[in-house]
Scaffold this motif. Structure first.
Motif, PDB file in Angstrom:
ATOM      1  N   LEU A 236       0.825  -1.203   0.000  1.00  0.00           N
ATOM      2  CA  LEU A 236       0.000   0.000   0.000  1.00  0.00           C
ATOM      3  C   LEU A 236       0.866   1.261   0.000  1.00  0.00           C
ATOM      4  O   LEU A 236       0.631   2.185  -0.791  1.00  0.00           O
ATOM      5  N   ALA A 237       1.880   1.316   0.855  1.00  0.00           N
ATOM      6  CA  ALA A 237       2.764   2.488   0.902  1.00  0.00           C
ATOM      7  C   ALA A 237       3.461   2.686  -0.431  1.00  0.00           C
ATOM      8  O   ALA A 237       3.584   3.816  -0.926  1.00  0.00           O
ATOM      9  N   GLN A 238       3.896   1.601  -1.035  1.00  0.00           N
ATOM     10  CA  GLN A 238       4.549   1.663  -2.347  1.00  0.00           C
ATOM     11  C   GLN A 238       3.575   2.173  -3.407  1.00  0.00           C
ATOM     12  O   GLN A 238       3.922   3.032  -4.221  1.00  0.00           O
ATOM     13  N   LEU A 239       2.355   1.669  -3.405  1.00  0.00           N
ATOM     14  CA  LEU A 239       1.341   2.102  -4.365  1.00  0.00           C
ATOM     15  C   LEU A 239       1.044   3.591  -4.223  1.00  0.00           C
ATOM     16  O   LEU A 239       0.913   4.309  -5.209  1.00  0.00           O
ATOM     17  N   LEU A 240       0.968   4.067  -3.007  1.00  0.00           N
ATOM     18  CA  LEU A 240       0.631   5.469  -2.766  1.00  0.00           C
ATOM     19  C   LEU A 240       1.782   6.426  -3.057  1.00  0.00           C
ATOM     20  O   LEU A 240       1.546   7.556  -3.493  1.00  0.00           O
ATOM     21  N   ASP A 241       3.027   5.978  -2.839  1.00  0.00           N
ATOM     22  CA  ASP A 241       4.149   6.918  -2.917  1.00  0.00           C
ATOM     23  C   ASP A 241       5.201   6.629  -3.981  1.00  0.00           C
ATOM     24  O   ASP A 241       5.927   7.551  -4.367  1.00  0.00           O
ATOM     25  N   ALA A 242       5.349   5.411  -4.437  1.00  0.00           N
ATOM     26  CA  ALA A 242       6.510   5.124  -5.291  1.00  0.00           C
ATOM     27  C   ALA A 242       6.264   3.998  -6.293  1.00  0.00           C
ATOM     28  O   ALA A 242       7.180   3.265  -6.650  1.00  0.00           O
ATOM     29  N   ARG A 243       5.064   3.850  -6.770  1.00  0.00           N
ATOM     30  CA  ARG A 243       4.731   2.727  -7.652  1.00  0.00           C
ATOM     31  C   ARG A 243       5.378   2.842  -9.035  1.00  0.00           C
ATOM     32  O   ARG A 243       5.831   1.872  -9.612  1.00  0.00           O
ATOM     33  N   TRP A 244       5.431   4.057  -9.573  1.00  0.00           N
ATOM     34  CA  TRP A 244       5.944   4.247 -10.925  1.00  0.00           C
ATOM     35  C   TRP A 244       7.166   5.147 -10.915  1.00  0.00           C
ATOM     36  O   TRP A 244       7.382   5.910  -9.988  1.00  0.00           O
ATOM     37  N   ARG A 245       7.948   5.063 -12.009  1.00  0.00           N
ATOM     38  CA  ARG A 245       9.134   5.906 -12.150  1.00  0.00           C
ATOM     39  C   ARG A 245       8.930   6.802 -13.358  1.00  0.00           C
ATOM     40  O   ARG A 245       8.488   6.355 -14.415  1.00  0.00           O
ATOM     41  N   LEU A 246       9.257   8.075 -13.188  1.00  0.00           N
ATOM     42  CA  LEU A 246       9.202   9.018 -14.294  1.00  0.00           C
ATOM     43  C   LEU A 246      10.295   8.611 -15.283  1.00  0.00           C
ATOM     44  O   LEU A 246      11.465   8.533 -14.907  1.00  0.00           O
ATOM     45  N   PRO A 247       9.934   8.300 -16.531  1.00  0.00           N
ATOM     46  CA  PRO A 247      10.921   7.798 -17.501  1.00  0.00           C
ATOM     47  C   PRO A 247      12.143   8.711 -17.629  1.00  0.00           C
ATOM     48  O   PRO A 247      12.025   9.929 -17.660  1.00  0.00           O
ATOM     49  N   GLY A 248      13.300   8.080 -17.663  1.00  0.00           N
ATOM     50  CA  GLY A 248      14.552   8.810 -17.820  1.00  0.00           C
ATOM     51  C   GLY A 248      15.072   9.451 -16.553  1.00  0.00           C
ATOM     52  O   GLY A 248      16.058  10.178 -16.580  1.00  0.00           O
ATOM     53  N   THR A 249      14.389   9.206 -15.418  1.00  0.00           N
ATOM     54  CA  THR A 249      14.812   9.790 -14.142  1.00  0.00           C
ATOM     55  C   THR A 249      14.768   8.718 -13.056  1.00  0.00           C
ATOM     56  O   THR A 249      14.335   7.594 -13.301  1.00  0.00           O
ATOM     57  N   GLU A 250      15.194   9.105 -11.889  1.00  0.00           N
ATOM     58  CA  GLU A 250      15.059   8.239 -10.717  1.00  0.00           C
ATOM     59  C   GLU A 250      13.868   8.669  -9.865  1.00  0.00           C
ATOM     60  O   GLU A 250      13.694   8.188  -8.750  1.00  0.00           O
ATOM     61  N   ILE A 251      13.049   9.583 -10.371  1.00  0.00           N
ATOM     62  CA  ILE A 251      11.906  10.108  -9.620  1.00  0.00           C
ATOM     63  C   ILE A 251      10.774   9.092  -9.645  1.00  0.00           C
ATOM     64  O   ILE A 251      10.316   8.681 -10.703  1.00  0.00           O
ATOM     65  N   ARG A 252      10.351   8.700  -8.444  1.00  0.00           N
ATOM     66  CA  ARG A 252       9.251   7.739  -8.305  1.00  0.00           C
ATOM     67  C   ARG A 252       8.031   8.464  -7.750  1.00  0.00           C
ATOM     68  O   ARG A 252       8.146   9.417  -6.991  1.00  0.00           O
ATOM     69  N   PHE A 253       6.854   7.983  -8.133  1.00  0.00           N
ATOM     70  CA  PHE A 253       5.600   8.566  -7.654  1.00  0.00           C
ATOM     71  C   PHE A 253       4.554   7.469  -7.581  1.00  0.00           C
ATOM     72  O   PHE A 253       4.711   6.398  -8.154  1.00  0.00           O
ATOM     73  N   GLY A 254       3.483   7.758  -6.852  1.00  0.00           N
ATOM     74  CA  GLY A 254       2.402   6.795  -6.703  1.00  0.00           C
ATOM     75  C   GLY A 254       1.063   7.477  -6.886  1.00  0.00           C
ATOM     76  O   GLY A 254       0.959   8.545  -7.499  1.00  0.00           O
ATOM     77  N   LEU A 255       0.041   6.860  -6.334  1.00  0.00           N
ATOM     78  CA  LEU A 255      -1.310   7.400  -6.480  1.00  0.00           C
ATOM     79  C   LEU A 255      -1.532   8.700  -5.715  1.00  0.00           C
ATOM     80  O   LEU A 255      -2.371   9.504  -6.107  1.00  0.00           O
ATOM     81  N   ASP A 256      -0.787   8.928  -4.637  1.00  0.00           N
ATOM     82  CA  ASP A 256      -1.023  10.110  -3.807  1.00  0.00           C
ATOM     83  C   ASP A 256      -0.961  11.409  -4.610  1.00  0.00           C
ATOM     84  O   ASP A 256      -1.918  12.184  -4.590  1.00  0.00           O
ATOM     85  N   PRO A 257       0.110  11.688  -5.346  1.00  0.00           N
ATOM     86  CA  PRO A 257       0.122  12.949  -6.094  1.00  0.00           C
ATOM     87  C   PRO A 257      -0.873  12.976  -7.257  1.00  0.00           C
ATOM     88  O   PRO A 257      -1.347  14.050  -7.635  1.00  0.00           O
TER      89      PRO A 257
END
Length: 130
Positions: free
Chosen positions: A18-39
């Motif tokens: 759940l924490a991963q899904l909300l905060d870091a599920r996907w990575r912005l292509p070409g970067t190390e920036i991760r994001f999830g459902l929260d933003p």
């Protein structure tokens, strides 16, 4: 059912997911920036951040259920509160959510608590060594 001191990290898999899904599920292509459902959900005006705050409260409830000390629970509540308030600012709030990751922070606090608890010795039978 009350959790005991023999609880392992495997017991936390659902909360970690759940924490991963909300905060870091996907990575912005070409970067190390991760994001999830929260933003993403936070972009919905008026309700997005409130909904994510309520979902984040679930991790806090589970931490309480597992005996996390009040001082740590207060820190977790502050994390979700900061995330909810700062995240409510249009666009800038979603960018804040990507960096702040309150749900991951709270899961890490819970995991640290579970890892720090002493393990109870396993009950042995008098016949086990026979």
């Amino acid at each position: 059912m009350a959790q005991n001191a023999t609880q392992t990290h495997d017991d936390l898999k659902d909360l970690e997911w759940l924490a991963q899904l909300l905060d870091a599920r996907w990575r912005l292509p070409g970067t190390e920036i991760r994001f999830g459902l929260d933003p993403i959900v936070g972009l919905i005006p008026g309700v997005g951040d409130a909904v994510m705050g309520a979902v984040g409260a679930y991790i806090i409830v589970e931490a309480h259920r597992r005996g996390v000390p009040k001082s740590v629970l207060l820190r977790m509540i502050a994390n979700v509160g900061i995330d909810t308030v700062a995240g409510s600012v249009p666009i800038v709030g979603s960018i804040f959510d990507v960096g702040f990751r309150s749900h991951k922070k709270n899961f890490d606090l819970l995991r640290a608590h579970v890892a720090s608890r002493p393990k109870r010795p396993q009950a042995t039978s008098a016949f086990a060594s026979v």
